[in-house]
Write an enzyme that holds these catalytic residues in place. Sequence first.
Site, short mmCIF file in Angstrom:
data_model
loop_
_atom_site.label_atom_id
_atom_site.label_comp_id
_atom_site.label_asym_id
_atom_site.label_seq_id
_atom_site.Cartn_x
_atom_site.Cartn_y
_atom_site.Cartn_z
N GLN A 137 0.84 -1.19 0.00
CA GLN A 137 0.00 0.00 0.00
C GLN A 137 0.88 1.25 0.00
OE1 GLN A 137 -2.38 0.73 3.55
NE2 GLN A 137 -4.10 1.41 2.34
N GLY A 265 0.37 -1.06 11.62
CA GLY A 265 -0.13 -2.32 11.12
C GLY A 265 -0.51 -2.20 9.67
N MET A 266 -0.63 -3.34 9.00
CA MET A 266 -1.11 -3.39 7.61
C MET A 266 -2.07 -4.55 7.51
SD MET A 266 -1.20 -2.09 4.63
CE MET A 266 -2.32 -2.77 3.40
N GLU A 267 -3.26 -4.23 7.00
CA GLU A 267 -4.39 -5.14 7.05
C GLU A 267 -4.39 -6.20 5.96
OE1 GLU A 267 -5.71 -1.36 4.75
OE2 GLU A 267 -4.45 -1.84 6.46
N HIS A 291 -8.14 -2.05 14.93
CA HIS A 291 -8.20 -1.26 13.70
C HIS A 291 -7.93 -2.13 12.48
CE1 HIS A 291 -7.77 2.51 11.33
NE2 HIS A 291 -6.92 1.78 10.63
N GLU A 292 -6.86 -2.89 12.52
CA GLU A 292 -6.53 -3.73 11.36
C GLU A 292 -7.58 -4.82 11.15
OE1 GLU A 292 -4.36 -2.40 9.63
OE2 GLU A 292 -3.50 -1.11 11.17
N HIS A 295 -10.53 -3.52 9.29
CA HIS A 295 -10.29 -3.43 7.85
C HIS A 295 -10.76 -4.68 7.10
CE1 HIS A 295 -8.42 0.30 6.75
NE2 HIS A 295 -7.47 0.20 7.67
N GLU A 314 -10.62 4.26 5.71
CA GLU A 314 -10.09 4.55 7.05
C GLU A 314 -11.10 5.15 8.01
OE1 GLU A 314 -7.55 3.27 8.09
OE2 GLU A 314 -6.34 2.82 6.31
N ASP A 371 0.38 8.53 -0.86
CA ASP A 371 0.74 8.56 0.56
C ASP A 371 0.50 9.93 1.17
OD1 ASP A 371 1.36 5.94 0.81
OD2 ASP A 371 3.49 6.21 1.20
N TYR A 379 -8.60 9.34 8.39
CA TYR A 379 -8.89 8.50 9.55
C TYR A 379 -9.88 9.18 10.49
CZ TYR A 379 -4.80 5.58 8.36
OH TYR A 379 -3.91 4.75 7.74
#
Length: 597
Positions: A137, A265-267, A291-292, A295, A314, A371, A379
């Site tokens: 991402q 984190g990355m979902e 949170h993740e 997602h 988000e 980005d 968010y």
Amino acid sequence: MTASALHLLPDPHSYARPAEASVRHLSLNLAVDFDARLLRGTATWQLHNAGATELLLDARDLHIEAVWLGTPDGEPTTFELGAADAVLGQPLRIRIRPDTTEVSIRYQTTPGAAALQWLSPAQTAGRQYPFLFTQSQAILARTWIPCQDSPGIRFTYEARVQVPVEMLALMSATNPQGRNATGEHHFRMDQPIPAYLMALAVGDLQFTPLSARTGIYAEPVTLPVATSEFEDLEKMVATAEDLYGPYRWERYDLLVLPPSFPFGGMENPRLTFVTPTILAGDRSLTSLVAHELAHSWSGNLVTNATWNDFWLNEGFTVYFERRIMEQLYGRPYADMLQVLGHSALLHTVAELGADSPDTHLHLDLAGRDPDEGLNEIAYEKGDYLLLTLEHLVGRPALDTFIKEYFARHSFQSMDTASFIAYLRRELLDQHPGLEAQLQLDAWVNQPGIPAVAPPVRSERFEAVAAAVARWKKGAPAAGLPTADWSSHEWVYFLHQLPVPLSLEQLAELDAAFGFTQSGNAEILAAWFPRTIAAGYSPADQALHQFLTQVGRRKFLVPLYKALLAAPDGAARARRLYAEARHNYHSVATSTFDVLLK
């Protein structure tokens, strides 16, 4: 426009033309070369072809060696890599026939591929084996797979990955739970995902199950601590299902990465990547996992059609995360998260400018790295819109709407205009005058925070503020009632302290609470800006260790900014960065190279 047609919308961050030919399934065959820091292999794409004679894929810093129509033993075809763009990379143009339904591409990555971070043994927890992880991402999947790198285009995949036999490979797919004698691992993802959710990690990893569908992967030295920290993982999944419907991805496992991971984190589906900086020892930072997990519905199940629509991923996820934490740990706990998020939102609006179009929910990121939209607007302003809607219609009505939204649009993409049309039809129009009360357009297409937003407060933080007031009036720090404080209360305490603090005040606080020696990354990240501003030398070594070991961008940006603002701090910041840079992922260095010039 129907949701199923949303992937045909133009994406300013992809060269793909999916209306002509789009990918639908990937067969990936890769070998991981740690010595050369390369991936080598073949990507075979099955296509939806509407009679096109050219397939456009996204590529960046890839060496394309050969392309065939069909499988790798099929008919060779011609291809061309177009001019390179600093953000988008290159279009890979492949000559196909109107009836072509499959192409195969033999390629290899480059050592500087932006999605890939290759760590030496010294950069890992175990210090014995190297480590590789990806961060795809927003548009970095194209640096390790030639693909249609748009969040509006989904595909299923299978993969074969060859790694050293002493290591384990994992992907955003069905995963092995242990090594094998050959080092060849096989993966399958039967639910369609966008390219940014492609993920790969290779290292000295072990697995511990937590329930029938949850578990933890980590380096052996980290695994026991992580297993204890995430003991409530199955409860989180069950709570999320109670709120917004069944979990659709079969397993939910966590992979604890080395500290250089640039995000919290990355979902990645089935396998969330998390930073070890949330291993606080008291489970007080596990809202990041909530949170993740959220997602898995908002983002992975229903996905922003382009990165201009990032808030749809988000904003829903932050709202969902806090509902999970409230169910598990009570409303006062969730209120703390809401107040911290609101403070971060106000700070971001002030930084960007109250009139900046970048404070709109719906963004215009064409020509820019997506980005740039990865900040608290998507968010926290997104969450605040949903919180306002809850305030106006009540939780039951909003929960019914959200649950139905996920169910109706599963495994599809959603853009802002289509979401607003859906919101009006399914909720706002049922309540005359509600859209005007909500000030929907002000949230989505105007800057700042609409006046209709309800105030947020936390009783637990009010008690912290009272403790700060007592200290400011002369009460000794050691006598303050802090015994039951969570990480969030300590962070709030540090944020509420007066500016500037004297060396004597910092020393008193440090003696009472041991901030400099804290093992909690959130507390350290809130403490160090105070020590930097005052020139508090007892914290210098701990700051050096933090900056050279931790790669999480959320923490590092404020610390480098604090160093740059300190007297004679610019030279110190650049010295530290020169030492630490090799430990950071390219997602972080792209920010710091500009910040530190």
